[in-house]
Design an enzyme around this catalytic site. Structure first.
Site, short mmCIF file in Angstrom:
data_model
loop_
_atom_site.label_atom_id
_atom_site.label_comp_id
_atom_site.label_asym_id
_atom_site.label_seq_id
_atom_site.Cartn_x
_atom_site.Cartn_y
_atom_site.Cartn_z
CE1 TYR A 357 27.73 -7.62 -52.72
CE2 TYR A 357 29.44 -8.87 -51.60
CZ TYR A 357 28.22 -8.21 -51.57
OH TYR A 357 27.52 -8.13 -50.40
CG PHE A 360 25.77 -9.70 -59.35
CD1 PHE A 360 25.31 -10.54 -60.35
CD2 PHE A 360 25.43 -9.98 -58.04
CE1 PHE A 360 24.53 -11.66 -60.03
CE2 PHE A 360 24.66 -11.08 -57.73
CZ PHE A 360 24.20 -11.92 -58.73
CE LYS A 366 23.17 -4.68 -61.60
NZ LYS A 366 23.09 -5.77 -60.62
CE1 TYR A 367 25.40 -1.81 -60.11
CE2 TYR A 367 26.67 -3.22 -61.57
CZ TYR A 367 25.98 -3.03 -60.39
OH TYR A 367 25.86 -4.05 -59.50
CD GLU A 427 26.20 -4.73 -48.11
OE1 GLU A 427 25.62 -4.23 -49.09
OE2 GLU A 427 25.92 -5.88 -47.67
CG ASP A 455 19.09 -5.68 -41.97
OD1 ASP A 455 18.26 -5.00 -42.63
OD2 ASP A 455 19.04 -6.93 -41.92
CG MET A 456 17.37 -2.23 -45.74
SD MET A 456 17.13 -2.08 -47.52
CE MET A 456 18.57 -2.98 -48.13
CD GLU A 471 23.25 -3.64 -57.40
OE1 GLU A 471 23.04 -4.27 -58.45
OE2 GLU A 471 24.37 -3.25 -57.06
CD GLU A 480 18.07 -12.21 -55.31
OE1 GLU A 480 18.73 -11.22 -54.95
OE2 GLU A 480 18.43 -12.99 -56.21
#
Lengths: 674, 674
Positions: A357, A360, A366-367, A427, A455-456, A471, A480
């Site tokens: 994490y 990234f 990116k953000y 998350e 879990d979504m 993301e 992924e």
């Protein structure tokens, strides 16, 4: 003494000099090192030495000088051996073939005895090189560490060379003038042995760029740079034409070493006085070199300015090596990732570690793109009629919130847009949830952010979202399983709601990358040759422009229907290569281009790569065997995204010019678990 | 009921009939079996059936008839399934592609559920067949025993077929009109899966012989023979043109089954009355067939002469099947050796067993050739001056005497020539020595034959020989180390003495042999793909005339010199294929031709094969991967005979059109021990 201190060129900072056998190897080495070079390329045996036939009672002289002249450490770190150039194992004459084979074996065994790091092999005389290849193949299977560098000209050699081979019409008639084909054939016959590399002979006039570029993906270990390629500047110092400079810098960036060949042709003022005979060299053969040979002014004259005739060349090489542009800082941080194969992440099956994490989260580009996308999406949202700005909160859900960077970016976007936001941070990684919960406290997000440890795909959302932010993209976009995750999360997106990202497309292009293929092959099983890898491509050549592969859009209009979403894909690909020279294809490089919102994009696709973004390396799909592409021939390939209940995987194949097996059928070697 | 009782055609004696889905499968099967055929090729699903979309609450009809109509044993032994012809997994239309994939999987799963032995797959629509191949590849990896027969036309299909694919210019433009290429591509994409075979559709007009011959080495499982290819004879009975007859017989010899397709077009007198509608068929599609379909005169009318409209065809097929020439008796004895891979003998390392000697001794042709050679050599020997004929004995040594056949042949030759002979029988196998010693007693050879139990390479001979006789040749001539043995034995040959054999040359030619390659590949390791095999080649095609490879002569003039004999060899080979169609090369077939003495020869080389000699099958050198040969392209290859102190081995490679790795470097996979 290395050419410079830079770290981005690997061993390329060490340069060498090619010398003749006639020189005193001890003095030559000492002089060359003092002059600034790091190693000597020296013939293993006198090039005119012919082995006497062994007969009983006759004492045979030693076939070469003693190994006691240098220490083992000098032999192994400062000497590259050169095999005799007269050796021609495919000569029409049977005695010459036999002598060639015996001498080649003898010299290579001697070089291995000396623990040399590498041995330079002479240019094959023609495409009829099967016997040469057989001997190399046999010898390499017995070598422990010594590398073989076969000498190949970057440009087709002069016509007289092939004319002398008119006795072999069957090969000569079909022999392409392209020396790359010699290399390709030797390498195939030698079973793609990783010990075999190339010493590329640079010509005075460089060939077209395409003919140079294809060598980027080949195992070029060194380039031979003739002193004749230099021109004198106004002050008489040797300098290189711009094209040669650029070529050299490009090879250095790839870690390729330089070996200077030929006599000193240029006598700068400081050296002209002492240069003597070597400074007025004949400029003939590139092989014959005199560096303080048996006679003439010795290196021992040193003390202050040495009079070594090649010093000006070395200083010039060092100068352009040091002045060559450094890569961007981010690239310097990633040096150790160059051509390093990584299995793609499986974030659905595995929980990421905290340090992953952290890595990234360092990608501020990116953000800021995400923040810009959320900002634009918020501004585009109509305000409830009559409500004052900021009155009605927008519901934004970050699905896969990790340690919170998208939560932070979304809140910043809302502040900038002056809109009220209610954020859910969904998350599944219980460890990352700890971070999120702590952030809510430490950052004072309590009134705006709700952490949902779930879990979504199965979360029971308390309300519907206006905006879903995720993301989940991998190096190949969907690899992924972003499509599957977002289809699952779409349940709690309002009709007309927005997904950030809104769409993404993957891209592929065929590449030469001997390094990567050899590393994959080294696993010595089928599984690894049927697995895609995340890798910072460095020593590679692209063989054709990219083609788009798979596109996904979110929200997915099919996700609500009875048939459900279909995330399988299949794409026939056709890569045109008009005017391209023959080359070898080791696999395909993959990228993605994502539309976050409106015109805010994230892209690793080279033509549109988001500047300064470093979160994703490309993906590499290997082929089980290197594939020859004739000059100009297009590449037709096929790739599928396959789905079953518990996994998603790719299958791929080349169908033309030569069909390969379909790789990874049923995901037998590689898949991503759902 | 099989077409005939002959044993040399394997399963080819079983013939089938292709019928439409519309027929009552129970009645059709019964009628077809009564008529004389053995199985039915029947669509798995009605060809016009389109699967309804599954929707909740809607009852879906069964997609095909019940498996209960036939017993499991009938399904598995008398039915070949046919996949629906509309299936087009590479169609330009995405919905058709999706439906095709679903239907193809459903039908193949159903066929596997029924335990069918084979399933016929429809012709790929174009060279763009990657998706079709992917599905087959995936399905085959899960199949236990069912074979897939893909339908390929022997000749290019009519032009309108490819014209309908004008929407795919990228494939169409480059698509060769050669249907063999479709097969080659499918097979490559499917990873050379051995479950995939070919059903070859025979056209009314046959293509050139070369285009037929190349299928001999491919896994053709059946040919589809249209009734329209028959012509009526004077009495109205259907017969085949000579070319079709010969083609059929040739396929039968290869074990390929026949499936009759199309309607009955010919009404012989006995059948004309009852033939009714089926005898006046439209002659249209080869797929639509009416054999006592739902309506019309049933098979049950039997009792005595059945009125089955295809009976006359079946009887004719049975007639030409039975009348086709039988192979020679020796060939019938060797049926079980066809395409059976044997590791070459290692007579130097291993002792042969008694039964192996016995087998070899049965080859009377071979020993009469030896007898003729010894006879001629004796007659050529000058008599000692003044001595009467027979006065001075010739010393003849049989080196490697085994159980004595060469001793016997030599003594017979001496008797016929009226010369006195002193024979030494040198044999290293202690077990064979027992036989020799007993023979000396039982045959009364005591005064003429001395048995020497020794290895010829180290035997201390009591005197020198005039004639050395040996039978050390292997399938590739020198591959059982005849050169090394005879060089060793040459010590005790008088100057000017004679060796029988005097010389031998090996030959090679490239071949298609899917069967052999698949069997070698099944070992699933590199060793077996780098080993030559002794094999009675049966299902194979030669791709070019043979070329000579290695020659050895005895006595060897170099055997006495200081340098010693050099039995290493290397030969570049070039096989021309002018006018030949594209084909696949699986390896090389090898033979030898030996000169025993004068014009007495032993040869397994096809152009000069010694009649009725059966001691040697050819040798097969496989390639690690099947190699595509473009139409007309020559094959360039290289083979080496390598020697070290303790072993001898071959290395081989193709260098053009595509270089392969050099096989068996350093003899790592195969060698013959000294």
């Amino acid at each position: 003494m290395p050419l410079g201190k830079r770290t981005d060129c690997g061993d390329a900072k060490y340069a060498g000099v090619e010398v003749s056998f006639a020189c005193d190897v001890v003095e030559a080495l000492e002089g060359t090192l003092q002059c600034g070079f790091d190693f000597l390329a020296v013939p293993l045996v006198h090039p005119r030495f012919r082995r006497p036939r062994l007969e009983p009672g006759v004492t045979v002289p030693p076939f070469t000088r003693s190994d006691l002249l240098l220490t083992s450490s000098q032999w192994s770190s400062q000497i590259v051996g050169k095999v005799s150039p007269w050796i021609e194992p495919d000569a029409p004459s049977a005695p010459l073939r036999r002598d060639s084979e015996a001498a080649l074996r003898q010299e290579l065994e001697w070089a291995a005895h000396l623990s040399l790091q590498a041995c330079i092999l002479p240019l094959p005389h023609t495409l009829a090189l099967a016997n040469y290849a057989r001997i190399l193949h046999q010898v390499m299977l017995g070598l422990s560490s010594m590398a073989l560098w076969i000498r190949i000209p970057l440009a087709a050699p002069a016509a007289e060379r092939s004319a002398s081979r008119a006795a072999e019409p069957q090969e000569g008639a079909h022999a392409p003038a392209d020396p790359w084909e010699w290399w390709y054939r030797v390498r195939c016959l030698c079973g793609q042995n990783a010990k075999l590399g190339v010493l590329l002979d640079l010509p005075l006039t460089l060939p077209p760029q395409q003919a140079i570029d294809r060598w980027r993906g080949e195992p070029v270990r060194a380039v031979a740079l003739p002193t004749a390629a230099f021109v004198a500047n106004r002050r008489g110092y040797p300098t290189l034409p711009r094209a040669h400079q650029e070529l050299l810098i490009d090879f250095w960036w790839q870690g390729v070493q330089v070996i200077l060949t030929g006599q000193a042709h240029h006598a700068p003022p400081a050296h002209a006085e002492t240069g003597g005979p070597s400074a007025s060299g004949s400029g003939g053969s590139a092989v014959a070199v005199a560096i303080n040979g048996g006679a003439g002014p010795g290196v021992a004259a040193a003390g202050g300015e040495s009079d070594h005739p090649l010093r000006a060349y070395c200083e010039y090489l060092s100068y352009i090596f040091r002045k060559a542009p450094l890569p961007p800082e981010q690239e310097l941080l990633e040096l150790s990732y160059r051509d390093y194969l990584q299995a793609p992440l499986q974030p659905l099956q595995d929980n990421l570690e905290s340090q992953t994490y952290e890595t990234f989260e360092k990608d501020s580009t990116k953000y800021s793109q995400y923040q810009a996308a959320v900002h634009a999406a918020l501004l585009d949202r109509p305000l409830a009629s009559g409500a004052a700005e900021g009155d009605e909160a927008t519901v934004l859900m970050v699905v896969g919130a990790g340690r919170g960077p998208l939560v932070r970016a979304s809140l910043a976007a809302a502040d900038a847009a002056g809109r009220r936001l209610r954020v859910y941070a969904v998350e599944k990684n219980a460890n990352a949830v700890v971070t999120l919960q702590n952030l809510v406290e430490s950052e004072g997000w309590g009134d705006r952010v709700t952490v949902a440890p779930a879990d979504m795909r199965s979360w029971a959302a308390p309300e519907l979202a206006d905006i879903l932010v995720s993301e989940l993209l991998g190096s190949f976009g969907d690899n992924e399983l972003s499509p599957e995750c977002l289809d699952g999360a779409q349940r709690f997106l309002k009709p007309g709601g927005v997904s950030i990202p809104a769409a993404y497309t993957s891209f592929l292009q065929p590449v030469t990358s001997s390094k990567l293929w050899t590393d994959v092959k080294a696993y010595n099983d089928r599984e690894h040759l049927e697995t895609p890898y995340v890798v910072k491509l460095h020593r590679f050549t692209t063989l054709a422009p990219t083609q788009p592969v798979f596109t996904f859009e979110h929200p997915n209009p099919a996700a609500g229907t009875a048939a459900g979403p279909d995330n399988t894909r299949e794409t026939p690909l056709r890569f045109e290569r008009p005017g391209a020279p023959a080359a070898v294809c080791h696999g395909f490089a993959g990228y993605f281009d994502a539309q976050l919102y409106g015109d805010v994009r994230l892209s690793t696709h080279p033509p549109s790569h988001t500047p300064a973004m470093f979160s994703w390396f490309p993906i590499f799909f290997p082929l089980r065997r290197p594939l020859h592409l004739p000059a100009g021939a297009p590449v037709q390939a096929h790739i599928w995204r396959c789905c079953s209940n518990h996994k998603v995987w790719y299958e791929w194949a080349v169908v033309s010019p030569t069909p390969t097996p379909i790789h990874n059928p049923n995901g037998r070697s590689y898949y991503v678990g759902l």
